[in-house]
Design an enzyme around this catalytic site. Structure first.
Site, PDB file in Angstrom:
ATOM      1  N   ASP A  52     -21.239  83.082   8.563  1.00 30.12           N
ATOM      2  CA  ASP A  52     -22.055  81.859   8.532  1.00 30.12           C
ATOM      3  C   ASP A  52     -21.142  80.623   8.435  1.00 30.12           C
ATOM      4  O   ASP A  52     -21.611  79.488   8.460  1.00 30.12           O
ATOM      5  CB  ASP A  52     -23.101  81.885   7.417  1.00 30.12           C
ATOM      6  CG  ASP A  52     -22.505  82.045   6.038  1.00 30.12           C
ATOM      7  OD1 ASP A  52     -21.267  82.193   5.929  1.00 30.12           O
ATOM      8  OD2 ASP A  52     -23.267  82.022   5.062  1.00 30.12           O
ATOM      9  N   SER A  53     -19.815  80.857   8.384  1.00 31.51           N
ATOM     10  CA  SER A  53     -18.864  79.750   8.539  1.00 31.51           C
ATOM     11  C   SER A  53     -19.022  79.113   9.916  1.00 31.51           C
ATOM     12  O   SER A  53     -18.486  78.024  10.158  1.00 31.51           O
ATOM     13  CB  SER A  53     -17.424  80.228   8.323  1.00 31.51           C
ATOM     14  OG  SER A  53     -17.158  81.382   9.100  1.00 31.51           O
ATOM     15  N   ASP A  91     -23.289  87.868   9.189  1.00 31.57           N
ATOM     16  CA  ASP A  91     -23.765  87.287   7.926  1.00 31.57           C
ATOM     17  C   ASP A  91     -25.269  87.024   7.974  1.00 31.57           C
ATOM     18  O   ASP A  91     -25.780  86.448   8.946  1.00 31.57           O
ATOM     19  CB  ASP A  91     -23.076  85.939   7.681  1.00 31.57           C
ATOM     20  CG  ASP A  91     -21.888  86.057   6.749  1.00 31.57           C
ATOM     21  OD1 ASP A  91     -21.793  87.052   6.000  1.00 31.57           O
ATOM     22  OD2 ASP A  91     -21.042  85.148   6.771  1.00 31.57           O
ATOM     23  N   LYS A 121     -23.775  91.305   6.325  1.00 32.05           N
ATOM     24  CA  LYS A 121     -23.096  90.946   5.068  1.00 32.05           C
ATOM     25  C   LYS A 121     -23.975  89.938   4.344  1.00 32.05           C
ATOM     26  O   LYS A 121     -24.603  89.097   4.994  1.00 32.05           O
ATOM     27  CB  LYS A 121     -21.719  90.335   5.351  1.00 32.05           C
ATOM     28  CG  LYS A 121     -21.027  89.764   4.105  1.00 32.05           C
ATOM     29  CD  LYS A 121     -19.549  89.496   4.318  1.00 32.05           C
ATOM     30  CE  LYS A 121     -19.218  88.148   4.875  1.00 32.05           C
ATOM     31  NZ  LYS A 121     -19.720  86.985   4.110  1.00 32.05           N
ATOM     32  N   GLU A 123     -24.284  87.619   0.377  1.00 34.75           N
ATOM     33  CA  GLU A 123     -23.559  87.159  -0.802  1.00 34.75           C
ATOM     34  C   GLU A 123     -24.322  87.467  -2.085  1.00 34.75           C
ATOM     35  O   GLU A 123     -25.545  87.278  -2.131  1.00 34.75           O
ATOM     36  CB  GLU A 123     -23.332  85.636  -0.710  1.00 34.75           C
ATOM     37  CG  GLU A 123     -22.458  85.233   0.467  1.00 34.75           C
ATOM     38  CD  GLU A 123     -22.235  83.724   0.552  1.00 34.75           C
ATOM     39  OE1 GLU A 123     -22.680  82.981  -0.355  1.00 34.75           O
ATOM     40  OE2 GLU A 123     -21.603  83.299   1.533  1.00 34.75           O
ATOM     41  N   GLU A 190     -13.792  86.813  -2.282  1.00 38.33           N
ATOM     42  CA  GLU A 190     -13.266  85.516  -1.823  1.00 38.33           C
ATOM     43  C   GLU A 190     -12.727  84.705  -2.996  1.00 38.33           C
ATOM     44  O   GLU A 190     -13.422  84.490  -4.001  1.00 38.33           O
ATOM     45  CB  GLU A 190     -14.378  84.744  -1.094  1.00 38.33           C
ATOM     46  CG  GLU A 190     -13.917  83.392  -0.587  1.00 38.33           C
ATOM     47  CD  GLU A 190     -14.830  82.773   0.457  1.00 38.33           C
ATOM     48  OE1 GLU A 190     -15.793  83.430   0.919  1.00 38.33           O
ATOM     49  OE2 GLU A 190     -14.579  81.604   0.815  1.00 38.33           O
TER      50      GLU A 190
END
Ligand code: KIV
Length: 272
Positions: A52-53, A91, A121, A123, A190
């Site tokens: 999602d970057s 993501d 993925k 978070e 991270e």
């Protein structure tokens, strides 16, 4: 020339777990489009993360929060069309899995069906445990993400190193064990202290992929545009730049502008 091991025809989630068991480090990079993904896959990268970057790198947003599920699917579908060998992890964007497990499953199913990605993925630790379980129960592989979790940036208030204090480090260790127990196939850590990351990697049998988490983990991930030096305003200590594409591209484009203005381009051979 690639030095990656090519003896895996296709990387699967099982390959990654085997790599960890055999002590082989895992390489992971982001990609958000067909052309870049083709280069990354061809160079032998084991895992391509459609991160999602993309919200920052591709769309120019300040954070990862604005990117939508539709936009993630668009990026991931282009990446999937390019790859022959890499595992593609996509993501789940902010807002697509936090509210309830059913919504999380619906979002993960859309990613798998509409992009052809191989895994998702997301978070967080125990706060999103039920959502992860729901996705896993549907047969969709899940990669966890702990430590600095950019979707929570407004809670943290800063992008500095996480889990330096005992209490946060303990929670991170518990979350990592929980993610392994419920069936995640890997975890991204991270921006946490290297010693803590190594401790986590040694305490679980699933791979731990680090970004700013030192060398004692099972693999590394970087944002492609950062490691190629296309972005140049971002200088975290963990980032190794392998090229300075910002400068090279600027020079090439400036030369093109000059050639057009000077009537040097196109020349005799470059026309019909
Ligand atoms: O979105 C992303 O690029 C990521 C990596 C930084 C791990 O989540």
């Amino acid at each position: 020339m690639s030095v990656a091991k090519k003896d895996y025809k296709r990387i699967t989630v099982k390959t990654l777990v085997d790599m960890k068991a055999n002590g082989e480090k895992i390489s992971m990079l982001t990609a958000y489009d067909y052309t870049m993904a083709k280069i990354v896959d061809g160079a032998g990268v084991d895992v391509i993360l459609v991160g999602d970057s993309a919200s920052n790198v591709m769309a120019g947003h300040e954070t990862t929060l604005p990117i939508t599920l539709d936009q993630m699917i668009y990026h991931a579908a282009g990446v999937v069309r390019a790859i022959e060998r890499s595992l593609v992890v996509v993501d789940l964007p902010f807002g697509s899995y936090q509210s309830d497990p059913k919504e999380a499953l619906r979002s993960a199913i859309r990613i798998m069906k509409e992009s052809g990605g191989h895994a998702v993925k997301l978070e967080g630790g125990k706060e999103v445990k039920e959502s992860i379980k729901r996705i896993l129960n549907a047969g969709i592989p899940v990669m966890g993400h702990l430590g600095l979790t950019p979707q929570s940036i407004y809670k943290f208030g800063t992008y500095t190193v996480r889990a330096k204090e005992e209490q946060e480090a303990e929670k991170l260790k518990e979350d990592a064990l929980m993610l392994e127990r419920i069936g995640c196939f890997a975890i991204v850590l991270e921006k946490i202290p290297a010693k803590l990351a190594q401790e986590v990697a040694e305490s679980i049998s699933i791979p731990v992929i680090g970004i700013g988490a030192g060398n004692g983990v099972d693999g590394q991930v970087l944002v492609l545009h950062d490691m190629l030096g296309m972005t140049h305003e971002f200088h975290p200590r963990f980032l190794r730049r392998y090229m300075n594409l910002y400068e090279d591209m600027t020079n090439s484009i400036s030369q093109y502008v000059k050639d057009v203005k000077d009537l040097d381009f196109p020349n005799e051979e470059e026309q019909y």
